[in-house]
Scaffold this motif. Structure first.
Motif, PDB file in Angstrom:
ATOM      1  N   SER A   1       0.644  -1.097  -0.074  1.00  0.00           N
ATOM      2  CA  SER A   1      -0.027   0.080   0.016  1.00  0.00           C
ATOM      3  C   SER A   1       0.935   1.223  -0.034  1.00  0.00           C
ATOM      4  O   SER A   1       0.713   2.255  -0.835  1.00  0.00           O
ATOM      5  CB  SER A   1      -0.752  -0.042   1.371  1.00  0.00           C
TER       6      SER A   1
ATOM      7  N   GLU B   1       2.472   1.898  -3.527  1.00  0.00           N
ATOM      8  CA  GLU B   1       1.531   2.152  -4.418  1.00  0.00           C
ATOM      9  C   GLU B   1       1.278   3.564  -4.234  1.00  0.00           C
ATOM     10  O   GLU B   1       1.225   4.326  -5.271  1.00  0.00           O
ATOM     11  CB  GLU B   1       0.373   1.297  -4.302  1.00  0.00           C
ATOM     12  N   GLN B   2       1.210   4.044  -2.931  1.00  0.00           N
ATOM     13  CA  GLN B   2       0.840   5.505  -2.566  1.00  0.00           C
ATOM     14  C   GLN B   2       2.509   6.455  -3.037  1.00  0.00           C
ATOM     15  O   GLN B   2       2.176   7.302  -3.653  1.00  0.00           O
ATOM     16  CB  GLN B   2       0.569   5.803  -1.399  1.00  0.00           C
TER      17      GLN B   2
ATOM     18  N   ARG C   1       4.290   5.508  -5.370  1.00  0.00           N
ATOM     19  CA  ARG C   1       4.321   5.594  -6.907  1.00  0.00           C
ATOM     20  C   ARG C   1       3.003   6.691  -7.280  1.00  0.00           C
ATOM     21  O   ARG C   1       3.671   7.118  -8.394  1.00  0.00           O
ATOM     22  CB  ARG C   1       3.966   4.213  -7.671  1.00  0.00           C
ATOM     23  N   ARG C   2       2.246   6.754  -6.685  1.00  0.00           N
ATOM     24  CA  ARG C   2       1.070   7.738  -7.334  1.00  0.00           C
ATOM     25  C   ARG C   2       1.768   9.189  -6.974  1.00  0.00           C
ATOM     26  O   ARG C   2       1.501  10.131  -7.857  1.00  0.00           O
ATOM     27  CB  ARG C   2      -0.092   7.536  -6.221  1.00  0.00           C
ATOM     28  N   VAL C   3       2.626   9.528  -5.972  1.00  0.00           N
ATOM     29  CA  VAL C   3       3.148  10.973  -5.944  1.00  0.00           C
ATOM     30  C   VAL C   3       4.019  10.902  -6.735  1.00  0.00           C
ATOM     31  O   VAL C   3       4.311  12.067  -7.262  1.00  0.00           O
ATOM     32  CB  VAL C   3       3.359  11.006  -4.411  1.00  0.00           C
TER      33      VAL C   3
ATOM     34  N   ALA D   1       4.220   9.809  -9.665  1.00  0.00           N
ATOM     35  CA  ALA D   1       3.670  10.058 -10.921  1.00  0.00           C
ATOM     36  C   ALA D   1       3.115  11.342 -11.181  1.00  0.00           C
ATOM     37  O   ALA D   1       2.716  11.755 -12.240  1.00  0.00           O
ATOM     38  CB  ALA D   1       2.848   9.073 -11.129  1.00  0.00           C
TER      39      ALA D   1
ATOM     40  N   ASP E   1       1.003  12.990  -8.619  1.00  0.00           N
ATOM     41  CA  ASP E   1      -0.324  13.521  -7.709  1.00  0.00           C
ATOM     42  C   ASP E   1       0.465  14.006  -6.334  1.00  0.00           C
ATOM     43  O   ASP E   1       0.491  13.297  -5.437  1.00  0.00           O
ATOM     44  CB  ASP E   1      -0.988  12.291  -7.408  1.00  0.00           C
TER      45      ASP E   1
ATOM     46  N   HIS F   1      -1.536  14.149  -2.982  1.00  0.00           N
ATOM     47  CA  HIS F   1      -1.997  12.809  -2.209  1.00  0.00           C
ATOM     48  C   HIS F   1      -0.827  12.719  -1.038  1.00  0.00           C
ATOM     49  O   HIS F   1       0.299  12.885  -1.401  1.00  0.00           O
ATOM     50  CB  HIS F   1      -1.726  11.770  -3.041  1.00  0.00           C
TER      51      HIS F   1
ATOM     52  N   PRO G   1       0.921  10.246   1.452  1.00  0.00           N
ATOM     53  CA  PRO G   1       0.957   8.782   1.729  1.00  0.00           C
ATOM     54  C   PRO G   1       0.626   8.566   3.378  1.00  0.00           C
ATOM     55  O   PRO G   1       1.297   9.300   4.082  1.00  0.00           O
ATOM     56  CB  PRO G   1       2.204   8.749   1.536  1.00  0.00           C
TER      57      PRO G   1
ATOM     58  N   ARG H   1       7.631  14.791   0.774  1.00  0.00           N
ATOM     59  CA  ARG H   1       6.588  15.353  -0.227  1.00  0.00           C
ATOM     60  C   ARG H   1       6.301  16.614  -0.056  1.00  0.00           C
ATOM     61  O   ARG H   1       6.312  17.769  -1.027  1.00  0.00           O
ATOM     62  CB  ARG H   1       5.202  14.561  -0.202  1.00  0.00           C
TER      63      ARG H   1
END
Length: 369
Positions: A78, A81-82, A84-86, A88, A90, A93, A95, A114
């Motif tokens: 989890s 994945e979070q 990787r989302r940042v 990318a 975003d 978001h 984490p 972040r």
């Protein structure tokens, strides 16, 4: 981690099962020997205990796998994945992982990183907007300098010269000297404004960087300096020059300033200038050597500062911007310019690097002027 856990668990389980099987085989062999009844009872109990132990081991393995799966691996997946989302894009978001405590602490550190990156990014955007505003003001200043400032200077020089022509016979030597100072000052101010405009345009000119033949840029520079070279009796020779990635107008200006400096700061002998280029580490390294008065090594950095002069203006004219402009042009092209104070012979040698255009090697035809 899950794969290694499964491999190690399977290996231990197989080893334990093999041990139980071997033990069961030994028990069967003992049963076949028809021992006393009480021994058979104990062997049967031992057999049942081994079977129960095997079942408990398998159950413990399943429970341990589920614990590792849902308590460790799933939170890690989890968090990954979070992240990787940042990564990318975003950046809004946050984490977050609640359990276990170590991963919760790690997610907090990732979120703090972040926040710092986001703050730095927004600060960079603000600075970029401020830089665009400053560039706009600089362009406006360049327009004013090139039109509104030069027009009064032209009038001052023109009307002062007309004053000398019309009333020169009524003026004494001191008045004529004052007129000369006024005209000379206006012309030097015009030259200074033009040099400042050239300095400010570096990096803002249109056209970008394209493959440019350095030999053609040098030829254009020598054409611009033809009268100066002829008056000084100077000669300029060049080896094979390559194609580089750059702006042709600025590269012409670079060659022109360096050759003009070599002619300006000449010694007693007629100026001799030599320009060469060699390939080093994916870049072309150029060299401009002359037989002039040279430059002491202790001034190697000072000469590239704007308005810095090593000689009085009445001995060597100029605004003190030429070498600063050359360095700015080379920096804009991703190279560097320096004084080679270890070069043999008299005079000065300047070296600079420019990115290669990725084309064939230069031709063997040199330049002479």
């Amino acid at each position: 981690m899950g794969r290694w856990f499964a491999v190690v668990g399977t290996a231990f389980t197989l080893a334990f099962v093999v041990g139980i099987v071997l033990t069961a085989m030994l028990i069967e062999q003992v049963h076949a020997a028809r021992p006393r009844p009480e021994v058979e009872v104990h062997l049967s109990r031992l057999y049942v205990a081994l079977v129960v132990l095997l079942v408990l081991l398998l159950a413990a393995g399943v429970v341990l796998f589920l614990v590792v799966r849902y308590v460790v691996l799933k939170p890690i997946a989890s968090l990954a994945e979070q992240v990787r989302r940042v990564a990318a894009g975003d950046f809004d978001h946050r984490p977050s992982v609640e359990q276990p405590a170590e991963l919760a602490e790690l997610s907090g550190h990732v979120d703090a990183m972040r926040e710092r990156i986001l703050a730095a990014w927004r600060n960079a955007e603000d600075q970029a907007a401020e830089l665009r505003r400053s560039n706009g003001e600089l362009e406006q200043f360049a327009y004013v300098a090139s039109h509104d400032l030069q027009e009064p200077l032209r009038k001052i020089a023109s009307f002062t010269q007309m004053l000398d022509q019309r009333y020169g016979d009524r003026l004494d030597e001191r008045a004529k000297q004052y007129i000369h100072y006024a005209v000379d000052g206006a012309r030097r101010m015009q030259l200074l404004i033009n040099d400042l405009l050239d300095f400010s345009r570096v990096g803002r000119v249109s056209g970008g960087r394209t493959p440019v033949d350095a030999g053609e840029a040098l030829s254009a520079a020598l054409d611009n300096l033809s009268a100066t070279l002829e008056d000084a009796g100077a000669s300029v020779t060049a080896g094979p020059l390559p194609r580089v990635l750059g702006n042709r107008l600025q590269l012409t200006q670079l060659f022109q300033n360096l050759v003009e400096n070599a002619v300006k700061f000449r010694a007693d002998d007629p100026p001799r200038v030599r320009i060469e280029a060699v390939r080093r580490d994916g870049m072309w390294e150029f060299a401009c050597s002359d037989n002039g008065i040279g430059i002491e090594g202790k001034y190697a950095d000072r000469i590239f500062l704007i308005f810095q002069r090593l000689h009085p203006r009445d001995v060597y004219p100029g605004t003190g911007i030429g070498l600063a402009l050359c360095r700015k042009i080379v920096d804009y092209h991703g190279g560097r310019l320096w004084l080679d104070d270890d070069a043999p012979g008299p005079g000065a040698t300047f070296r600079w690097t420019l990115p290669a255009a990725g084309d064939p090697a230069p031709s063997e035809d040199g330049e002479d002027a």
